[in-house]
Design a protein around this motif. Structure first.
Motif, PDB file in Angstrom:
ATOM      1  N   LEU A 100      -3.284   5.671  11.069  1.00  0.00           N
ATOM      2  CA  LEU A 100      -3.122   4.283  11.499  1.00  0.00           C
ATOM      3  C   LEU A 100      -1.862   4.081  12.340  1.00  0.00           C
ATOM      4  N   LEU A 101      -0.732   4.597  11.874  1.00  0.00           N
ATOM      5  CA  LEU A 101       0.546   4.336  12.538  1.00  0.00           C
ATOM      6  C   LEU A 101       0.971   5.423  13.518  1.00  0.00           C
ATOM      7  N   GLY A 102       0.422   6.597  13.382  1.00  0.00           N
ATOM      8  CA  GLY A 102       0.833   7.717  14.216  1.00  0.00           C
ATOM      9  C   GLY A 102       1.432   8.809  13.350  1.00  0.00           C
ATOM     10  N   LYS A 103       1.316  10.018  13.823  1.00  0.00           N
ATOM     11  CA  LYS A 103       1.776  11.180  13.050  1.00  0.00           C
ATOM     12  C   LYS A 103       3.286  11.126  12.830  1.00  0.00           C
ATOM     13  N   GLY A 104       3.696  11.249  11.579  1.00  0.00           N
ATOM     14  CA  GLY A 104       5.101  11.360  11.247  1.00  0.00           C
ATOM     15  C   GLY A 104       5.877  10.059  11.138  1.00  0.00           C
ATOM     16  N   VAL A 105       5.221   8.907  11.321  1.00  0.00           N
ATOM     17  CA  VAL A 105       5.941   7.638  11.183  1.00  0.00           C
ATOM     18  C   VAL A 105       6.342   7.436   9.730  1.00  0.00           C
ATOM     19  N   VAL A 106       5.419   7.710   8.805  1.00  0.00           N
ATOM     20  CA  VAL A 106       5.705   7.607   7.372  1.00  0.00           C
ATOM     21  C   VAL A 106       5.473   8.989   6.770  1.00  0.00           C
ATOM     22  N   THR A 107       6.530   9.561   6.211  1.00  0.00           N
ATOM     23  CA  THR A 107       6.400  10.886   5.609  1.00  0.00           C
ATOM     24  C   THR A 107       6.491  10.860   4.089  1.00  0.00           C
ATOM     25  N   ARG A 108       6.976   9.767   3.539  1.00  0.00           N
ATOM     26  CA  ARG A 108       7.069   9.682   2.078  1.00  0.00           C
ATOM     27  C   ARG A 108       6.907   8.227   1.648  1.00  0.00           C
ATOM     28  N   LEU A 109       6.661   8.055   0.366  1.00  0.00           N
ATOM     29  CA  LEU A 109       6.492   6.720  -0.214  1.00  0.00           C
ATOM     30  C   LEU A 109       7.654   6.449  -1.151  1.00  0.00           C
ATOM     31  N   ARG A 110       8.160   5.244  -1.082  1.00  0.00           N
ATOM     32  CA  ARG A 110       9.215   4.798  -1.997  1.00  0.00           C
ATOM     33  C   ARG A 110       8.589   3.732  -2.877  1.00  0.00           C
ATOM     34  N   ILE A 111       8.494   4.002  -4.149  1.00  0.00           N
ATOM     35  CA  ILE A 111       7.780   3.121  -5.074  1.00  0.00           C
ATOM     36  C   ILE A 111       8.771   2.251  -5.824  1.00  0.00           C
ATOM     37  N   VAL A 112       8.524   0.932  -5.785  1.00  0.00           N
ATOM     38  CA  VAL A 112       9.348  -0.039  -6.489  1.00  0.00           C
ATOM     39  C   VAL A 112       8.416  -0.826  -7.407  1.00  0.00           C
ATOM     40  N   GLN A 113       8.710  -0.787  -8.703  1.00  0.00           N
ATOM     41  CA  GLN A 113       7.871  -1.533  -9.628  1.00  0.00           C
ATOM     42  C   GLN A 113       8.309  -2.984  -9.668  1.00  0.00           C
ATOM     43  N   GLY A 114       7.338  -3.879  -9.666  1.00  0.00           N
ATOM     44  CA  GLY A 114       7.627  -5.304  -9.709  1.00  0.00           C
ATOM     45  C   GLY A 114       6.361  -6.102  -9.506  1.00  0.00           C
ATOM     46  N   PRO A 115       6.484  -7.410  -9.632  1.00  0.00           N
ATOM     47  CA  PRO A 115       5.290  -8.241  -9.465  1.00  0.00           C
ATOM     48  C   PRO A 115       4.851  -8.264  -7.997  1.00  0.00           C
ATOM     49  N   ILE A 116       3.547  -8.253  -7.801  1.00  0.00           N
ATOM     50  CA  ILE A 116       3.021  -8.310  -6.446  1.00  0.00           C
ATOM     51  C   ILE A 116       2.400  -9.678  -6.226  1.00  0.00           C
ATOM     52  N   LYS A 117       2.245 -10.031  -4.958  1.00  0.00           N
ATOM     53  CA  LYS A 117       1.572 -11.289  -4.642  1.00  0.00           C
ATOM     54  C   LYS A 117       0.117 -11.161  -5.053  1.00  0.00           C
ATOM     55  N   ALA A 118      -0.481 -12.275  -5.363  1.00  0.00           N
ATOM     56  CA  ALA A 118      -1.884 -12.261  -5.769  1.00  0.00           C
ATOM     57  C   ALA A 118      -2.722 -11.716  -4.618  1.00  0.00           C
ATOM     58  N   ALA A 119      -3.424 -10.660  -4.898  1.00  0.00           N
ATOM     59  CA  ALA A 119      -4.253 -10.035  -3.869  1.00  0.00           C
ATOM     60  C   ALA A 119      -5.442 -10.932  -3.564  1.00  0.00           C
ATOM     61  N   VAL A 120      -5.804 -10.966  -2.319  1.00  0.00           N
ATOM     62  CA  VAL A 120      -6.951 -11.755  -1.905  1.00  0.00           C
ATOM     63  C   VAL A 120      -8.197 -10.979  -2.282  1.00  0.00           C
ATOM     64  N   ALA A 121      -9.026 -11.603  -3.070  1.00  0.00           N
ATOM     65  CA  ALA A 121     -10.249 -10.945  -3.505  1.00  0.00           C
ATOM     66  C   ALA A 121     -11.204 -10.816  -2.330  1.00  0.00           C
ATOM     67  N   PRO A 122     -11.962  -9.723  -2.293  1.00  0.00           N
ATOM     68  CA  PRO A 122     -12.923  -9.596  -1.203  1.00  0.00           C
ATOM     69  C   PRO A 122     -13.959 -10.711  -1.279  1.00  0.00           C
ATOM     70  N   VAL A 123     -14.429 -11.103  -0.149  1.00  0.00           N
ATOM     71  CA  VAL A 123     -15.391 -12.196  -0.086  1.00  0.00           C
ATOM     72  C   VAL A 123     -16.699 -11.718  -0.693  1.00  0.00           C
ATOM     73  N   ALA A 124     -17.070 -12.360  -1.772  1.00  0.00           N
ATOM     74  CA  ALA A 124     -18.315 -11.983  -2.431  1.00  0.00           C
ATOM     75  C   ALA A 124     -19.492 -12.642  -1.721  1.00  0.00           C
ATOM     76  N   GLN A 125     -20.517 -11.862  -1.548  1.00  0.00           N
ATOM     77  CA  GLN A 125     -21.698 -12.419  -0.913  1.00  0.00           C
ATOM     78  C   GLN A 125     -22.466 -13.225  -1.952  1.00  0.00           C
ATOM     79  N   ARG A 126     -22.930 -14.364  -1.513  1.00  0.00           N
ATOM     80  CA  ARG A 126     -23.725 -15.183  -2.414  1.00  0.00           C
ATOM     81  C   ARG A 126     -25.073 -14.517  -2.630  1.00  0.00           C
TER      82      ARG A 126
END
Length: 180
Positions: free
Chosen positions: A111-137
């Protein structure tokens, strides 16, 4: 050549009233027109940031992890080295993220290009409420044809009127319409 006589004071006032003494005001140019080159320069210099990731985060990590994680920021590496993506993680999902870090960074490279992100830094904490996928009726099923409706009503004719009969009619309609 004859000189033209000067205007009288009344004519001078009329001339000055008719003429504009100040230049006409122009509205300012649209802000986007002037900001676009600046934003483009900042994007090439510092990268897109987490906004580009948040829109496609569900595609990158999947539905389960997207509900429990969110990208916070991209930290640039020193001397042009690959940076780190800071993730805010909800509770015990941190171990899953650590386990899947190579797959996530590989998807980020696409997505971003090779080598832009090489590692992940994980921070535990509350996240914003995720938007649920639109359910089909669920689609409404077409009503039963008259013959099947009459057959169903005749089979329940001996039942006393009330809630049970209505529930049995509804169940019968559902069963007969799914069989078609």
């Amino acid at each position: 050549m004859a000189r033209r006589p000067l205007p009288t004071p009344e004519e001078a006032i009329a001339i000055l009233r008719a003429k504009r003494t100040r230049p006409q005001r122009r509205p300012p140019p649209p802000a986007g027109k002037n900001l676009a080159p600046l934003l483009k320069e900042l994007e090439t210099r510092f990268g897109q940031g987490p906004a580009a990731l948040q829109a496609r985060w569900r595609e990158i990590v999947g539905d389960t992890l997207a509900r429990r994680t969110e990208p916070v920021r991209i930290i640039k590496g020193r001397n042009g080295e690959g940076g780190a993506l800071e993730l805010r993680v909800d509770g015990p999902v941190a171990s899953l993220i650590q386990h899947q870090a190579p797959q996530i960074t590989a998807r980020l490279d696409m997505l971003l290009g090779k080598g832009v992100v090489t590692r992940l830094r994980i921070v535990q904490g509350p996240i914003k409420a995720a938007v649920a996928p639109v359910a089909q009726r669920p689609r409404r099923k077409p009503p039963l044809d008259a013959a099947l409706e009459k057959e169903l009503a005749d089979s329940l004719a001996e039942q006393p009127d009330g809630g049970l009969k209505q529930a049995l009619l509804k169940l019968g309609r559902g069963v007969l319409s799914s069989g078609r």
